[in-house]
Scaffold this motif. Structure first.
Motif, PDB file in Angstrom:
ATOM      1  N   ALA A 181      29.175  40.360  54.719  1.00 14.72           N
ATOM      2  CA  ALA A 181      29.574  40.787  54.038  1.00 14.72           C
ATOM      3  C   ALA A 181      30.702  40.753  54.191  1.00 14.72           C
ATOM      4  CB  ALA A 181      29.300  42.569  54.253  1.00 14.72           C
ATOM      5  N   GLN A 182      31.309  40.046  55.254  1.00 19.25           N
ATOM      6  CA  GLN A 182      33.034  40.702  55.671  1.00 19.25           C
ATOM      7  C   GLN A 182      33.623  39.226  55.066  1.00 19.25           C
ATOM      8  OE1 GLN A 182      32.951  40.997  59.943  1.00 19.25           O
ATOM      9  NE2 GLN A 182      33.988  43.169  59.916  1.00 19.25           N
ATOM     10  N   TRP A 183      32.668  38.459  55.168  1.00 15.14           N
ATOM     11  CA  TRP A 183      33.252  36.392  54.337  1.00 15.14           C
ATOM     12  C   TRP A 183      33.492  37.092  53.096  1.00 15.14           C
ATOM     13  CZ3 TRP A 183      36.209  33.835  56.438  1.00 15.14           C
ATOM     14  CH2 TRP A 183      36.116  33.478  57.851  1.00 15.14           C
ATOM     15  N   VAL A 184      31.997  37.243  52.140  1.00 15.42           N
ATOM     16  CA  VAL A 184      31.811  37.862  50.995  1.00 15.42           C
ATOM     17  C   VAL A 184      33.106  38.969  50.591  1.00 15.42           C
ATOM     18  CG1 VAL A 184      30.925  38.975  48.913  1.00 15.42           C
ATOM     19  CG2 VAL A 184      29.376  37.729  51.166  1.00 15.42           C
ATOM     20  N   ALA A 185      33.743  39.994  50.944  1.00 11.21           N
ATOM     21  CA  ALA A 185      34.642  40.686  50.590  1.00 11.21           C
ATOM     22  C   ALA A 185      35.717  40.198  50.527  1.00 11.21           C
ATOM     23  CB  ALA A 185      34.449  41.856  51.473  1.00 11.21           C
ATOM     24  N   GLN A 186      36.499  39.064  51.767  1.00  5.67           N
ATOM     25  CA  GLN A 186      37.024  38.043  51.789  1.00  5.67           C
ATOM     26  C   GLN A 186      37.911  37.388  50.271  1.00  5.67           C
ATOM     27  OE1 GLN A 186      38.637  36.438  55.563  1.00  5.67           O
ATOM     28  NE2 GLN A 186      40.221  35.739  54.257  1.00  5.67           N
ATOM     29  N   VAL A 187      36.866  36.889  49.982  1.00  3.55           N
ATOM     30  CA  VAL A 187      36.068  35.410  48.443  1.00  3.55           C
ATOM     31  C   VAL A 187      36.640  36.871  48.097  1.00  3.55           C
ATOM     32  CG1 VAL A 187      34.922  34.221  47.228  1.00  3.55           C
ATOM     33  CG2 VAL A 187      35.408  34.088  50.007  1.00  3.55           C
ATOM     34  N   LYS A 188      36.160  37.799  47.204  1.00  4.02           N
ATOM     35  CA  LYS A 188      35.879  38.138  46.156  1.00  4.02           C
ATOM     36  C   LYS A 188      37.313  38.475  45.725  1.00  4.02           C
ATOM     37  CE  LYS A 188      31.359  39.323  45.242  1.00  4.02           C
ATOM     38  NZ  LYS A 188      31.293  39.001  44.280  1.00  4.02           N
ATOM     39  N   ALA A 189      37.562  39.224  47.241  1.00  2.00           N
ATOM     40  CA  ALA A 189      39.247  39.587  46.816  1.00  2.00           C
ATOM     41  C   ALA A 189      40.218  37.777  46.503  1.00  2.00           C
ATOM     42  CB  ALA A 189      40.169  39.879  48.454  1.00  2.00           C
ATOM     43  N   MET A 190      40.022  37.113  46.903  1.00  2.00           N
ATOM     44  CA  MET A 190      40.729  36.388  46.106  1.00  2.00           C
ATOM     45  C   MET A 190      41.120  36.765  44.712  1.00  2.00           C
ATOM     46  SD  MET A 190      39.784  32.962  48.869  1.00  2.00           S
ATOM     47  CE  MET A 190      39.173  33.681  50.628  1.00  2.00           C
ATOM     48  N   TYR A 191      39.832  36.173  44.275  1.00  2.00           N
ATOM     49  CA  TYR A 191      39.285  36.947  42.670  1.00  2.00           C
ATOM     50  C   TYR A 191      39.196  37.993  41.925  1.00  2.00           C
ATOM     51  CZ  TYR A 191      38.229  34.995  37.884  1.00  2.00           C
ATOM     52  OH  TYR A 191      37.982  34.794  36.597  1.00  2.00           O
ATOM     53  N   PRO A 192      39.772  38.893  42.345  1.00  2.00           N
ATOM     54  CA  PRO A 192      39.178  40.714  41.652  1.00  2.00           C
ATOM     55  C   PRO A 192      38.816  40.310  41.068  1.00  2.00           C
ATOM     56  CG  PRO A 192      41.791  40.160  42.498  1.00  2.00           C
ATOM     57  CD  PRO A 192      41.299  39.148  42.124  1.00  2.00           C
ATOM     58  N   GLY A 193      37.970  41.170  40.659  1.00  2.00           N
ATOM     59  CA  GLY A 193      37.558  41.503  39.113  1.00  2.00           C
ATOM     60  C   GLY A 193      36.016  40.248  38.581  1.00  2.00           C
ATOM     61  N   TYR A 194      36.204  39.213  39.361  1.00  2.00           N
ATOM     62  CA  TYR A 194      35.138  38.861  39.002  1.00  2.00           C
ATOM     63  C   TYR A 194      34.040  39.144  39.586  1.00  2.00           C
ATOM     64  CZ  TYR A 194      32.486  33.968  38.649  1.00  2.00           C
ATOM     65  OH  TYR A 194      31.439  33.129  38.600  1.00  2.00           O
ATOM     66  N   ASN A 195      32.922  39.270  38.267  1.00  2.00           N
ATOM     67  CA  ASN A 195      31.637  39.845  38.796  1.00  2.00           C
ATOM     68  C   ASN A 195      29.987  38.478  38.124  1.00  2.00           C
ATOM     69  OD1 ASN A 195      32.301  42.037  39.709  1.00  2.00           O
ATOM     70  ND2 ASN A 195      32.612  42.880  38.059  1.00  2.00           N
ATOM     71  N   GLY A 196      31.105  37.157  38.194  1.00  2.00           N
ATOM     72  CA  GLY A 196      30.018  36.512  37.817  1.00  2.00           C
ATOM     73  C   GLY A 196      29.432  35.721  39.300  1.00  2.00           C
ATOM     74  N   THR A 197      28.526  34.465  38.757  1.00  2.00           N
ATOM     75  CA  THR A 197      27.925  33.722  40.040  1.00  2.00           C
ATOM     76  C   THR A 197      28.640  33.059  40.728  1.00  2.00           C
ATOM     77  OG1 THR A 197      27.319  32.193  38.123  1.00  2.00           O
ATOM     78  CG2 THR A 197      25.348  34.073  38.665  1.00  2.00           C
ATOM     79  N   TYR A 198      28.454  32.243  41.904  1.00  2.00           N
ATOM     80  CA  TYR A 198      29.034  31.381  42.707  1.00  2.00           C
ATOM     81  C   TYR A 198      27.900  29.953  42.494  1.00  2.00           C
ATOM     82  CZ  TYR A 198      32.505  34.963  44.130  1.00  2.00           C
ATOM     83  OH  TYR A 198      33.594  35.791  44.139  1.00  2.00           O
ATOM     84  N   PRO A 199      28.872  29.379  42.481  1.00  2.00           N
ATOM     85  CA  PRO A 199      28.321  27.557  42.749  1.00  2.00           C
ATOM     86  C   PRO A 199      27.606  27.499  43.454  1.00  2.00           C
ATOM     87  CG  PRO A 199      31.257  27.383  42.381  1.00  2.00           C
ATOM     88  CD  PRO A 199      30.802  28.860  42.667  1.00  2.00           C
TER      89      PRO A 199
END
Length: 300
Positions: free
Chosen positions: A195-213
């Motif tokens: 969960a901490q890694w996910v939160a850090q990644v999502k902070a790099m591209y705020p507002g993105y709610n799509g899927t990841y590669p």
């Protein structure tokens, strides 16, 4: 005509038919290429319609041309009709910047921004398929592969990481090379929850709610430069990102001797979104497995 003459003529025809690595000067401007990344590209003579692109990223103290000898996607491009980009970093011991706020922010004017624009330039120039954009790399290039997939998930289709670290592991470090970086990341001391890694990644591209590669990652148990513990952190990061609201993708099974002896393939979920490879006794870096990558990318 002598056989030697025939053989020489055939070799010449092959050379003409196949692509070659060439430099692309002035591909970008100070706006689109803010950190001055150099570009080399391999375009096969027989290019597929709407071709795929592989962005292949070198490690520290290297270059695109050198990595083309290590990660030999070019001859495979000649067979399958895709394009390979081999860019070159010229700063911080030729390492990719995976530490600064600029490079760990969407369109932040760092290395990641320039690489994303390099992909856009190539898509436009060769009418490539924007749904077939793949990134791979070794060591520093593997680290940047994770960063590109994290910050440009709507651009990157899939990635393959060799001996890297999780996206964000080096955030805030004074540099990204073994000489300039905070050693805690490479030493496997940045231990976080999924969960901490996910939160850090999502902070790099705020507002993105799509899927990841979809992602696969490789690491050697005998790596003394980027320690093996970093494989576990990448697993937590990507299983969390790819599992979404349902929670991290669960480990399903191990496949021993895959793709060769001393390697173990670790399957998560149904295996279509994330896989990891542990290489017993292998140091830094895990050798590039081009044919496995092409299969993972759906190009073979």
């Amino acid at each position: 005509m002598h056989f030697s003459t025939l053989a020489g003529s055939f070799a010449a025809l092959v050379a003409i038919a196949n692509g070659a690595l060439v430099s692309v000067p002035n591909w970008g401007t100070s706006t689109t290429n803010p950190t001055g990344i150099a570009m080399s590209i391999w375009v096969p003579t027989k290019l597929a319609t709407k071709p795929a692109i592989i962005l292949a990223l070198h490690g520290c103290l290297s270059s695109g041309a050198s990595y083309a000898q290590q990660a030999k996607y070019g001859p495979l491009a000649d067979t399958h009709g895709f394009i390979v980009i081999y860019p070159s970093s010229s700063h911080d011991n030729n390492c990719w910047d995976v530490a600064s706020t600029k490079s760990l922010t969407r369109d932040g004017e760092g290395d990641s921004h320039g690489l994303a624009n390099m992909l856009k330039y190539t898509i436009d120039k060769y009418d490539a398929d924007p749904k077939k954009i793949f990134v791979t790399g070794s060591s520093s290039g593997g680290m940047m592969t994770n960063v590109m997939a994290a910050i440009y998930p709507d651009v990157v289709t899939a990635g393959s990481v060799y001996s890297g670290v999780a996206a964000g592991c080096l955030a805030g470090s004074p540099g990204s090379s073994p000489i300039t970086a905070d050693p805690a990341c490479a030493n496997g001391q940045h231990i976080k929850t999924s969960a901490q890694w996910v939160a850090q990644v999502k902070a790099m591209y705020p507002g993105y709610n799509g899927t990841y590669p979809k992602m696969q990652t490789w690491h050697g148990t005998a790596d003394t430069l980027v320690l093996y513990a970093n494989l576990g952190e990448q697993i937590k990061e990507w299983t969390g990102l790819l599992g979404g609201a349902a929670g991290p993708l669960a480990w399903t099974k191990n496949v021993t001797s895959s793709p060769q002896a001393q390697y173990t393939q670790m399957i998560y979920g149904d295996g279509t979104l994330f896989q990891a490879y542990s290489a017993v006794g292998v140091g830094h870096t895990v050798p590039v497995h081009e044919t496995v990558d092409l299969a993972w990318f759906g190009l073979t």
